[in-house]
Write a protein that holds these residues in place. Structure first.
Motif, PDB file in Angstrom:
ATOM      1  N   GLY A   1       0.843  -1.193   0.000  1.00 19.40           N
ATOM      2  CA  GLY A   1       0.000   0.000   0.000  1.00 19.40           C
ATOM      3  C   GLY A   1       0.874   1.236   0.000  1.00 19.40           C
ATOM      4  N   GLN A   2       0.399   2.277  -0.643  1.00 19.24           N
ATOM      5  CA  GLN A   2       1.201   3.511  -0.746  1.00 19.24           C
ATOM      6  C   GLN A   2       1.419   4.144   0.624  1.00 19.24           C
ATOM      7  OE1 GLN A   2      -0.255   6.284  -3.654  1.00 19.24           O
ATOM      8  NE2 GLN A   2       1.288   7.829  -3.189  1.00 19.24           N
ATOM      9  N   SER A   3       2.603   4.656   0.846  1.00 17.13           N
ATOM     10  CA  SER A   3       2.926   5.304   2.118  1.00 17.13           C
ATOM     11  C   SER A   3       3.908   6.451   1.862  1.00 17.13           C
ATOM     12  CB  SER A   3       3.486   4.255   3.080  1.00 17.13           C
ATOM     13  OG  SER A   3       3.526   4.768   4.387  1.00 17.13           O
ATOM     14  N   ILE A   4       4.482   6.969   2.955  1.00 18.57           N
ATOM     15  CA  ILE A   4       5.321   8.182   2.854  1.00 18.57           C
ATOM     16  C   ILE A   4       6.609   7.972   3.637  1.00 18.57           C
ATOM     17  CG2 ILE A   4       5.423  10.645   3.494  1.00 18.57           C
ATOM     18  CD1 ILE A   4       2.288  10.499   3.318  1.00 18.57           C
ATOM     19  N   LEU A   5       7.704   8.483   3.078  1.00 17.33           N
ATOM     20  CA  LEU A   5       9.009   8.458   3.744  1.00 17.33           C
ATOM     21  C   LEU A   5       9.488   9.895   3.903  1.00 17.33           C
ATOM     22  CD1 LEU A   5      11.460   6.233   4.286  1.00 17.33           C
ATOM     23  CD2 LEU A   5      12.416   7.337   2.272  1.00 17.33           C
ATOM     24  N   THR A   6       9.985  10.218   5.093  1.00 14.73           N
ATOM     25  CA  THR A   6      10.560  11.558   5.307  1.00 14.73           C
ATOM     26  C   THR A   6      11.884  11.406   6.049  1.00 14.73           C
ATOM     27  OG1 THR A   6       9.560  11.864   7.478  1.00 14.73           O
ATOM     28  CG2 THR A   6       8.263  12.625   5.592  1.00 14.73           C
ATOM     29  N   LEU A   7      12.574  12.515   6.221  1.00 15.85           N
ATOM     30  CA  LEU A   7      13.726  12.514   7.120  1.00 15.85           C
ATOM     31  C   LEU A   7      13.195  12.260   8.534  1.00 15.85           C
ATOM     32  CD1 LEU A   7      15.773  15.582   5.790  1.00 15.85           C
ATOM     33  CD2 LEU A   7      16.220  13.142   5.411  1.00 15.85           C
ATOM     34  N   ALA A   8      13.960  11.534   9.324  1.00 21.53           N
ATOM     35  CA  ALA A   8      13.495  11.157  10.667  1.00 21.53           C
ATOM     36  C   ALA A   8      13.187  12.389  11.525  1.00 21.53           C
ATOM     37  CB  ALA A   8      14.548  10.286  11.343  1.00 21.53           C
ATOM     38  N   ASP A   9      13.887  13.504  11.267  1.00 19.34           N
ATOM     39  CA  ASP A   9      13.653  14.687  12.109  1.00 19.34           C
ATOM     40  C   ASP A   9      12.575  15.625  11.549  1.00 19.34           C
ATOM     41  OD1 ASP A   9      14.942  15.837   9.990  1.00 19.34           O
ATOM     42  OD2 ASP A   9      16.749  16.414  11.111  1.00 19.34           O
ATOM     43  N   ASN A  10      11.861  15.179  10.518  1.00 15.76           N
ATOM     44  CA  ASN A  10      10.760  15.991   9.970  1.00 15.76           C
ATOM     45  C   ASN A  10       9.507  15.781  10.825  1.00 15.76           C
ATOM     46  OD1 ASN A  10       8.403  16.735   8.535  1.00 15.76           O
ATOM     47  ND2 ASN A  10       9.489  16.630   6.593  1.00 15.76           N
TER      48      ASN A  10
END
Ligand code: GLU
Length: 283
Positions: free
Chosen positions: A138-147
């Protein structure tokens, strides 16, 4: 249509002899005569080789390692199918497919099958056919850990989101998240540097692809729950119903006999929970 196979048929006979003498697993126990004459299965078994399109840059599913050979769950599914055609691991030709060229590679007979985190959908079915599914992402989101700003898809408005051209997540962002700015690249690994240097705020694609990147990089984190259904299929030439049905039979056997779970646990399962196998869709 399958000219390449005609050319290698003679070589294939030699390869089969070799696999019968040793090779890997049970590949040597299968003979081209086990398959209906003229079927793709018989042609591949006779050639003794198969061209499989997969990703080369996605940890857990298809990632080329130091030895130059891809590794991951998709790769394991490919190896098990090859073995069931009597084709040894070393006789698989791995071909890199990216999100945007998978249908084209199948239509142009550049690959025999594609196993590449490939979502089954009706638009793609106009050009090719799918066996499976063999997994549902399923579609998801990745960000920088400190975002702290982005915790889920509703936080994407006004944000620059990296994804890949020709993928279903790209399509979904364009259609359903018009307030986000979609930044498309050729492959998901291309998104990591822009994320780190602030050119984009997030990366969006299937949760399991993102989980692979997050597992390898402490500075990255997957955010929120999956917000689409991405059933992974095995792409093959449109109209090759016997081959599709044969692949579906093999998948069901792998689900039953534990080899699917074993392949999962050796690859994606090192990071992700082991799911129940999905139901094959024999449309
Ligand atoms: N499963 C989605 C797709 O087939 C995203 C992953 C990918 O691009 O391979 O488009």
């Amino acid at each position: 249509m399958r000219t390449r196979r005609g050319l290698v048929a003679l070589l294939g006979a030699a390869a089969l002899t070799l696999t019968a003498c040793g090779g890997n697993g049970d590949a040597g126990d299968v003979s081209p005569s086990d398959f209906p004459e003229g079927s793709t299965m018989a042609e591949l078994a006779d050639a003794g080789s198969i061209r499989i399109g997969t990703k080369f840059d996605q940890p857990l599913f298809g990632l080329v390692g130091p030895n130059g050979v891809p590794e991951g769950f998709d790769v394991e599914i490919g190896k098990m199918l090859a073995e069931r055609l009597g084709i040894a691991e070393g006789d698989i030709e791995w071909i890199e497919t990216i999100s945007a060229n998978r249908e084209q590679f199948i239509e142009n007979d550049q690959v025999d099958i594609v196993i590449a985190t490939y979502t089954i959908n009706d638009a793609r079915k106009e050009q090719i056919d799918f066996a499976g599914p063999y997994y549902e992402a399923g579609q998801s989101i990745l960000t920088l850990a400190d975002n702290e700003d982005i915790q889920g898809p509703d936080d994407l408005a006004g944000k620059r989101v990296c994804t890949v051209s020709g993928s279903t997540p790209e399509q979904n962002l364009l259609e359903n998240f018009p307030d986000s700015e979609v930044v498309p690249f050729g492959a998901y690994s291309d998104c990591l540097q822009p994320l780190r240097n602030g050119q984009v705020d997030a990366v969006s694609t299937d949760n399991v692809i993102l989980a692979g990147f997050a597992a390898e990089n402490d500075d990255l984190e997957v955010r929120g729950e999956p917000f689409t259904a991405e059933p992974y299929g095995i792409g093959l030439a449109k109209g090759d119903d016997d081959f599709r049905s044969w692949i579906n039979d093999q998948l069901e056997e792998m689900f039953e006999d534990g080899s699917w779970t074993e392949a999962w646990e050796a690859t994606a399962g090192t990071v992700l929970p082991t799911p129940e196998p999905p139901a094959v869709d024999r449309y």
